[in-house]
Design an enzyme around this catalytic site. Structure first.
Site, mmCIF file in Angstrom:
data_model
loop_
_atom_site.group_PDB
_atom_site.id
_atom_site.type_symbol
_atom_site.label_atom_id
_atom_site.label_comp_id
_atom_site.label_asym_id
_atom_site.label_seq_id
_atom_site.Cartn_x
_atom_site.Cartn_y
_atom_site.Cartn_z
ATOM 1 N N HIS A 1 0.815 -1.215 0.000
ATOM 2 C CA HIS A 1 0.000 0.000 0.000
ATOM 3 C C HIS A 1 0.850 1.266 0.000
ATOM 4 C CE1 HIS A 1 -3.702 -1.735 -0.528
ATOM 5 N NE2 HIS A 1 -4.353 -1.394 0.562
ATOM 6 N N ASP B 1 -5.544 5.958 9.573
ATOM 7 C CA ASP B 1 -6.941 6.164 9.157
ATOM 8 C C ASP B 1 -7.519 4.915 8.505
ATOM 9 O OD1 ASP B 1 -6.611 8.707 9.996
ATOM 10 O OD2 ASP B 1 -6.344 9.570 8.007
ATOM 11 N N GLU C 1 -8.208 15.425 13.759
ATOM 12 C CA GLU C 1 -7.591 15.567 12.428
ATOM 13 C C GLU C 1 -8.228 16.783 11.762
ATOM 14 O OE1 GLU C 1 -7.138 12.256 9.801
ATOM 15 O OE2 GLU C 1 -6.149 10.997 11.306
HETATM 16 P P1 FAD Z 1 4.076 -1.987 2.071
HETATM 17 O O1 FAD Z 1 3.602 -0.928 1.159
HETATM 18 O O2 FAD Z 1 3.929 -3.365 1.596
HETATM 19 O O3 FAD Z 1 5.587 -1.717 2.459
HETATM 20 C C1 FAD Z 1 6.032 -0.405 2.684
HETATM 21 C C2 FAD Z 1 7.527 -0.393 3.005
HETATM 22 O O4 FAD Z 1 7.737 -1.016 4.256
HETATM 23 C C3 FAD Z 1 8.370 -1.157 1.982
HETATM 24 O O5 FAD Z 1 9.611 -0.546 1.872
HETATM 25 C C4 FAD Z 1 8.503 -2.507 2.612
HETATM 26 O O6 FAD Z 1 9.646 -3.156 2.171
HETATM 27 C C5 FAD Z 1 8.564 -2.172 4.095
HETATM 28 N N1 FAD Z 1 7.992 -3.232 4.905
HETATM 29 C C6 FAD Z 1 6.780 -3.840 4.754
HETATM 30 N N2 FAD Z 1 6.623 -4.753 5.723
HETATM 31 C C7 FAD Z 1 7.754 -4.722 6.484
HETATM 32 C C8 FAD Z 1 8.187 -5.423 7.640
HETATM 33 N N3 FAD Z 1 7.435 -6.360 8.198
HETATM 34 N N4 FAD Z 1 9.392 -5.121 8.147
HETATM 35 C C9 FAD Z 1 10.177 -4.180 7.603
HETATM 36 N N5 FAD Z 1 9.814 -3.484 6.509
HETATM 37 C C10 FAD Z 1 8.616 -3.748 5.962
HETATM 38 N N6 FAD Z 1 -0.041 5.882 6.876
HETATM 39 C C11 FAD Z 1 -0.159 6.516 8.061
HETATM 40 O O7 FAD Z 1 0.817 6.681 8.777
HETATM 41 N N7 FAD Z 1 -1.369 6.996 8.471
HETATM 42 C C12 FAD Z 1 -2.512 6.826 7.754
HETATM 43 O O8 FAD Z 1 -3.578 7.243 8.165
HETATM 44 C C13 FAD Z 1 -2.412 6.129 6.504
HETATM 45 N N8 FAD Z 1 -3.496 5.907 5.753
HETATM 46 C C14 FAD Z 1 -3.376 5.230 4.567
HETATM 47 C C15 FAD Z 1 -4.519 5.008 3.802
HETATM 48 C C16 FAD Z 1 -4.431 4.316 2.608
HETATM 49 C C17 FAD Z 1 -5.674 4.076 1.804
HETATM 50 C C18 FAD Z 1 -3.159 3.873 2.147
HETATM 51 C C19 FAD Z 1 -3.035 3.166 0.840
HETATM 52 C C20 FAD Z 1 -2.021 4.111 2.889
HETATM 53 C C21 FAD Z 1 -2.116 4.794 4.102
HETATM 54 N N9 FAD Z 1 -0.996 5.039 4.896
HETATM 55 C C22 FAD Z 1 -1.126 5.688 6.094
HETATM 56 C C23 FAD Z 1 0.347 4.686 4.420
HETATM 57 C C24 FAD Z 1 0.832 3.364 4.988
HETATM 58 O O9 FAD Z 1 1.256 3.528 6.315
HETATM 59 C C25 FAD Z 1 2.009 2.887 4.162
HETATM 60 O O10 FAD Z 1 1.590 2.651 2.870
HETATM 61 C C26 FAD Z 1 2.702 1.691 4.775
HETATM 62 O O11 FAD Z 1 3.780 1.381 3.941
HETATM 63 C C27 FAD Z 1 1.838 0.485 5.044
HETATM 64 O O12 FAD Z 1 1.494 -0.237 3.923
HETATM 65 P P2 FAD Z 1 1.799 -1.799 3.792
HETATM 66 O O13 FAD Z 1 1.578 -2.501 5.066
HETATM 67 O O14 FAD Z 1 1.035 -2.245 2.611
HETATM 68 O O15 FAD Z 1 3.371 -1.808 3.475
#
Ligand code: FAD
Length: 523
Positions: free
Chosen positions: A97, A161, A275
């Site tokens: 994400h 969020d 917020e």
């Molecule tokens: P990924 O996108 O899969 O990974 C993101 C990064 O983290 C990559 O570099 C990956 O290699 C690394 N990573 C993933 N898992 C691990 C792990 N276990 N250990 C070490 N590194 C790892 N963020 C906020 O702070 N507040 C919000 O309110 C918020 N709202 C969001 C709403 C939406 C609709 C979306 C799409 C994103 C939002 N985000 C928000 C952003 C979100 O925190 C980031 O996208 C975050 O990366 C989490 O997504 P993911 O778990 O899919 O990680």
């Protein structure tokens, strides 16, 4: 027959197990590693799924995807890469994400963290007399952590969020939301981590044990290790929430009230969540006529307010007060007393009563609406910034009343303040360096509905960053993206030396999370 041939081209049968054919870009020995060979996939369907992310701005397929069953599988893969003559990238992917290719691994292996979710690794500790916590796997969705903790009447204190994000993914950034003004970001609410470093070592760390890895990994953008478990603080969960939006046409009043609401002065008698949003004037004319929060009547009243005041935008404070059924009367009184102290446009209060879960999971409803309208799976050139309080009015003048005055990009704009003293500067996550107590998060969450939109929104983002640079406004990117190492050095500022030193210690071959392009491979 065609299907059978196709399947055979991806798999070979070895030692009675289905094994993927080695990928050209990876050492063949990898596919003979007893413990994980059967968990690697090289077929095009699987690699295609791991070749883009929520942002849909970048596309790059990995050579293979690992579906680990346990953290030991991940450690095995990393050890293999780190000790190979030509180390290859290994990138944990939560939900993918992110939006600039941070979870992609061209030339390497994506670790599909969600494969471990079937292990239901969420364990709550609620012993009498001790502070409760949950041990959650890095692959777990926050929505699942909520479900498990609520069974004990407990919940984490700080939320993003959106809850369909993984624990490891948000802790690698910071994890911010409307509760962060009070409790800090999610990373400030973690007691302990299990991390697999870039040499494949499995390390437990905390403030007292292996503390340099603990602080490095929190907000560490996946650079120092893969988070496979986090011990997270819990609090008693409320049952219900009064959720309000208060409209403002004057930015100065809006920010004054927001800062009051996050101050110690308002904290006890105030909101549990604060917020804010910015709605550009043009969107009242061209945008949707109702939203999951606002009815058609609400929006037409707000449009009237916008045209009457000739403001470039309408600003909303979004607040939430938690309560239990037996405290309904006192929550009404508390809300009334609080609203009396605020300066929103008279009569422009919009209130909802919802359960705690409905409130925390509110973006799910927006997601459903966007999915049915076919505008969820579109490119998202998002830009998130942290801006010192002293420059937020300049930002408003330059961006909302300047660059975007006559624009109406599709998307949402968030804007809310946080208290800097709730952040721990020993962690890798960056906040503005300005010596100020409060900074604002401003999120430009664009949706590009056409190829032209992508270019146009990228230009808007560049203009915003140029404006910050030209006016000497410190706009620190959150969920950062920098195209060059120089950009990253500027991002980390005085922390850069420490970041580079810890990278050399914990991921000396620079194989982890290369999608950020912070460190070049040492291979
Ligand atoms: P990924 O996108 O899969 O990974 C993101 C990064 O983290 C990559 O570099 C990956 O290699 C690394 N990573 C993933 N898992 C691990 C792990 N276990 N250990 C070490 N590194 C790892 N963020 C906020 O702070 N507040 C919000 O309110 C918020 N709202 C969001 C709403 C939406 C609709 C979306 C799409 C994103 C939002 N985000 C928000 C952003 C979100 O925190 C980031 O996208 C975050 O990366 C989490 O997504 P993911 O778990 O899919 O990680």
């Amino acid at each position: 027959v065609a299907l059978a041939l196709l399947t055979c081209s991806f798999l070979s049968v070895a030692a009675g197990q289905l094994r993927p054919l080695p990928a050209a870009g990876l050492p063949g020995d990898l596919f003979n590693l007893g413990s994980i060979a059967s968990r690697l996939r090289t077929d095009r369907d699987t690699t295609a799924k791991a070749s883009t992310d929520f942002g849909r701005m970048v596309r790059a397929a990995p050579e293979a995807v690992l579906h680990p069953r346990t953290p030991a599988d991940i450690a095995e893969l990393i050890r293999f890469s780190a000790s190979s003559p030509a180390p290859f990238p290994v990138v944990p992917r939560g939900q993918g994400h992110s939006w600039r290719g941070q979870s992609l691994a061209p030339g390497g292996v994506v670790v599909d963290m969600r494969s471990m979710a079937r292990g239901h690794r969420v364990n709550v500790s609620a012993a009498a007399g001790a502070e409760p916590y949950v041990d959650a796997g890095g692959e777990q969705l926050w929505a699942d952590v909520l479900r498990a903790t609520l069974r004990h009447g407990l919940a984490p204190r700080v939320w993003t969020d959106y809850l369909r994000l993984t624990v490891g993914g948000t802790l690698s950034n910071a994890g911010i939301g409307g509760q962060a003004f009070r409790h800090g970001p999610q990373i400030a609410n973690v007691h302990e981590l299990d991390v697999i470093t870039g040499t494949g070592e499995m390390v437990t760390c905390s403030r007292d044990e292996n503390s340099d890895l603990f602080f490095a990994a929190l907000g560490g953008l996946g650079q120092f290790g893969v988070i496979t478990r986090a011990r997270i603080r819990l609090e008693p969960a409320p049952k219900r929430v009064r959720w309000v939006r208060l409209a403002y046409s004057d930015i100065a009043m809006f920010t004054k009230d927001q800062e009051f609401l996050i101050s110690n002065q308002a904290s006890d008698a105030g909101f549990n969540y604060v917020e804010g949003q910015v709605q550009l004037n043009r969107s009242f004319i061209e945008g949707p006529k109702s939203t999951p929060f606002f009815s058609t009547t609400d929006l037409s009243r707000l449009a009237g307010l916008a045209s009457r005041t000739d403001s470039a935008a309408i600003y909303y404070i979004e607040g939430a007060m938690y309560y239990n059924e037996d405290t309904t009367i006192s929550v009404d009184q508390k809300m009334e007393a609080l609203l009396d102290q605020l300066n929103f446009e008279p009569g422009f209060v919009f209130t909802k009563g919802v359960t705690y879960v409905q409130f925390l999971d509110r973006v799910r409803e927006e997601e459903s609406a966007l999915r049915s309208a076919g505008v969820w799976e579109v490119p998202h050139p998002w830009l998130n910034l942290f801006i010192p309080r002293s420059r937020i009015l300049d930002f408003d003048t330059g961006v909302f009343k300047g660059l975007l005055r006559d624009a109406n990009p599709a998307g949402i704009i968030l804007m809310y303040p946080m208290n800097k003293d709730r952040w721990d500067d020993r962690m890798t996550a960056m906040t503005p360096t300005a010596d100020e107590d409060v900074f604002y998060a401003v999120s430009l969450l664009w949706s590009a509905l056409s190829a032209d939109d992508v270019e146009q929104l990228e230009r808007v983002n560049e203009s915003v960053l140029d404006l910050c640079a030209e006016t000497g406004m410190e706009c620190k990117q959150y969920l950062p993206h920098h195209a060059s190492q120089e950009g990253w050095q500027r991002h980390f500022g005085t922390k850069w030396g420490k970041v580079a030193e810890l990278k050399a210690k914990y991921d000396p071959q620079a194989i982890l999370s290369r999608g950020h392009k912070i460190f070049r491979s040492r291979a």
